[in-house]
Every structure is written in C-alpha cells, then in structure tokens.
Design a protein around this motif. Structure first.
Motif, PDB file in Angstrom:
ATOM      1  N   ALA A 185      24.896   2.355  12.442  1.00  0.00           N
ATOM      2  CA  ALA A 185      24.109   0.938  12.563  1.00  0.00           C
ATOM      3  C   ALA A 185      23.823   0.502  10.990  1.00  0.00           C
ATOM      4  O   ALA A 185      24.020  -0.413  10.584  1.00  0.00           O
ATOM      5  CB  ALA A 185      22.959   0.918  13.134  1.00  0.00           C
ATOM      6  N   ALA A 186      23.376   1.577  10.057  1.00  0.00           N
ATOM      7  CA  ALA A 186      23.356   1.104   8.597  1.00  0.00           C
ATOM      8  C   ALA A 186      24.617   0.969   7.980  1.00  0.00           C
ATOM      9  O   ALA A 186      24.528   0.741   6.753  1.00  0.00           O
ATOM     10  CB  ALA A 186      22.370   2.267   8.240  1.00  0.00           C
ATOM     11  N   ASN A 187      25.845   1.456   8.475  1.00  0.00           N
ATOM     12  CA  ASN A 187      26.943   1.132   7.900  1.00  0.00           C
ATOM     13  C   ASN A 187      28.056   0.392   8.545  1.00  0.00           C
ATOM     14  O   ASN A 187      29.284   0.773   8.514  1.00  0.00           O
ATOM     15  CB  ASN A 187      27.588   2.753   7.825  1.00  0.00           C
ATOM     16  N   GLN A 188      27.646  -0.548   9.112  1.00  0.00           N
ATOM     17  CA  GLN A 188      28.629  -1.515   9.944  1.00  0.00           C
ATOM     18  C   GLN A 188      29.321  -2.304   9.032  1.00  0.00           C
ATOM     19  O   GLN A 188      30.377  -2.418   9.315  1.00  0.00           O
ATOM     20  CB  GLN A 188      27.584  -2.447  10.989  1.00  0.00           C
ATOM     21  N   ASP A 189      28.874  -2.636   8.021  1.00  0.00           N
ATOM     22  CA  ASP A 189      29.771  -3.491   6.979  1.00  0.00           C
ATOM     23  C   ASP A 189      30.696  -2.670   6.469  1.00  0.00           C
ATOM     24  O   ASP A 189      31.778  -3.201   6.315  1.00  0.00           O
ATOM     25  CB  ASP A 189      28.640  -4.067   5.794  1.00  0.00           C
TER      26      ASP A 189
END
Length: 327
Positions: A185-189
């Motif tokens: 979730a913290a690395n979606q971009d």
C-alpha cells in the motif's frame, strides 16, 4: 455506366465527423455508391485524425485542419491511379476517422487472485485493481492491426484486451520488486509506474499510447484477510505489554518521593502484569517476580537516601541501572 446510374450517383463535396458519443475510436465515412468530388472539403477536428484507403492501400493520413482534396493533397493516391495534375473526375475511396481524445477512467483488475510469494507470509493469493487512461496515437497501425474495415470500432470492443495486457505481468512485477505484502500500500505509486512502463510498448503495438495508470488497492481473499487481522491484533497486544512496563517505569521517580509510594507502585505494577498476562499471554511469572524485586530494591535504596547513607546522585544512578532491566 448508364445515364440513369450516373444521375443517381451522388458526389460528396464535404467530409467530416461530428462525434455523436464518447466511446468511438474509429468510424468509417458512409460512402455506399457515392464518390468524392475532386476539390471536396475534408475537415479534421482537433481531437481527430483521418485516413484514406484506396483499393485496399492506405493513401494518406490527415491531422487536424481543413483540406481541399485534389491531386495536390493526395499525392500517393494520384500515383496509384496515375492521375495527372489536370485530373478533374470524382473518385471513390474509403475514409476513416479516428478519435484521439483521452479515454479516461478505464478500469482494470484481477478477475481471479494471482499468487505471489511473500517473504513473511509465504504464498499469498492477491487481488489488485485500479484505473488507467489512454489515447489513439497511430491511426495507421490501429487500422491495420485492430479496427480494419469495420464501420464502427468502440473502446468497449478493446477493453478486455487492454485489461488483460495490464494484468498479465503483475506476478512477475511483484516478484521483481521484492516489496513485502504489508508494504504494498505504501508503494502503490512505484508499482503503478512499473506497470505502466511494462505495458506501454504493448499498447504502442496497437497504435495506442498509455497516458496514465493508477493502482487503487491491493486486497486478500476473505479467509487470508481474517488471518492477517488476527496477526495485527496480536502485534498490538505485544505493544500493550511494553506500554504497561513503560508506564510503571515512568511512575517510579514520582512514587519514590511519597511515603509508601513504592509499595503502592509495586502493587500497581503487579496488577499491570496481571492485565498483560490475561490479554497478551506474554509475561511469565518469573518476569513478574523479577520486577517485584527491582521495585523492592528501589524502595530500600530510597530509604538509605533518607538516612543519609546514599546521596541522591548515587540513588539516581542505581535507579537508572535497575530500570534498564525492566526493558
């Protein structure tokens, strides 16, 4: 051709396309038995491209603007038909219009969970979904590989192909990224950028340009989600145990200043340990006994300060050493 047939034939002098809906990518101008008058007007709007096909061969591609169709503006077609500059007869060709507008808010997602290997959880069945946007950039390639001679080709006709193209490389992408599931979730971009870079060449093969891609969410199947929730709850209970120890340690200096304070604190600490045991099951009886001994030792040392046997500085140093053992 008979005179009657010649009279019935209509000559087209204006070619244009006013898009009647948002979902059309390619549209063939309805020629039927009509022919294009030499000198006819072709209008291609800002968000369009036009393509002329003569006897199965692409003759010319026109970008936005207004054109007068003649041997000067159709050089390739002129060569195909061996027309000279004095050509003045009507001609028949297929004219295709293409929309180059952005196709926004298109959705993608995994129809079934994909299996990835996570260092912490092992094999995990994962779902992912999001949105993307694209536009038609190469009408010749799109005509040759996708739309062909169809009168109408809409974005819904292409949706399944594009969605599968985006999802196809997800398993490999996750494996290459090495990102733990809990950190996705913290690395979606970053993952969205990697997905776009991987899919862009495949879009280009179809004459399309992938403008943007967004990963909106990752999710687990319900049974795995319940297991993850339980694991998070257990971690929170462990934090509660450490919090209880911290609270007791922070209270000792204040309790030492009050008569009977350390004894009351010992009882309070024992109660805190009891709560920790019943909630988290993480504190053993041996650890509780050790904590009681530290509290008793501090109480004795504080009494020696009152009798002048120990200085306050000596007491503080010993207290700091003992509190570290509560860790």
């Amino acid at each position: 051709m008979s005179l009657t047939g010649f009279i019935k034939k209509q000559f087209i002098d204006v070619l244009e396309w006013t898009e009647s809906d948002d979902g059309t990518l390619a549209w063939r101008y309805p020629m039927r038995d009509n022919e294009i008058q030499n000198g006819a007007s072709l209008t291609v709007r800002e968000s369009q491209l036009a393509l002329f096909v003569d006897e199965g061969q692409v003759a010319d591609v026109f970008g936005p603007g207004r054109y007068r169709l003649s041997t000067a503006t159709l050089p390739l077609m002129t060569n195909l038909r061996h027309w000279d500059k004095l050509f003045a007869s009507p001609f028949k060709s297929d004219v295709y219009f293409f929309s180059t507008r952005l196709q926004l808010d298109r959705t993608w997602g995994t129809a079934t969970p994909i299996v990835i290997r996570d260092a912490e959880f092992g094999a995990v069945r994962l779902r992912a979904y999001g949105i993307y946007a694209y536009r038609l950039s190469d009408p010749l390639r799109f005509h040759q590989k996708v739309s062909g001679t169809r009168e109408h080709y809409g974005r819904d006709d292409l949706e399944g192909q594009l969605r599968n193209t985006l999802v196809a490389g997800l398993t490999t992408l996750f494996a290459e990224s090495g990102i733990p599931f809990l950190d996705l979730a913290a690395n979606q971009d970053a993952l969205a950028k990697a997905m776009r870079e991987r899919a862009a060449p495949m879009f280009a093969e179809l004459g399309l340009e992938l403008e943007s891609l967004v990963v909106q969410n990752f999710s687990l199947p319900d049974e795995l989600q319940k297991t993850l929730d339980q694991r998070i709850s257990m971690s929170m209970l462990g934090d509660l145990q450490r919090y209880t120890q911290y609270q007791v340690a922070s209270s000792i200096p204040d309790a030492a200043r009050n008569e009977g304070g350390l004894a009351a604190l010992g009882a309070g600490f024992g109660f805190g340990q009891m709560i920790g045991q019943s909630v988290g099951g993480a504190t053993t009886s041996a650890a509780a006994a050790g904590a009681d001994e530290i509290v008793a030792t501090l109480e004795k040392l504080h009494a020696l300060v009152g009798k002048g046997v120990l200085s306050q500085a000596e007491f503080d140093a010993k207290k700091e050493e003992l509190l570290k053992k509560l860790g």
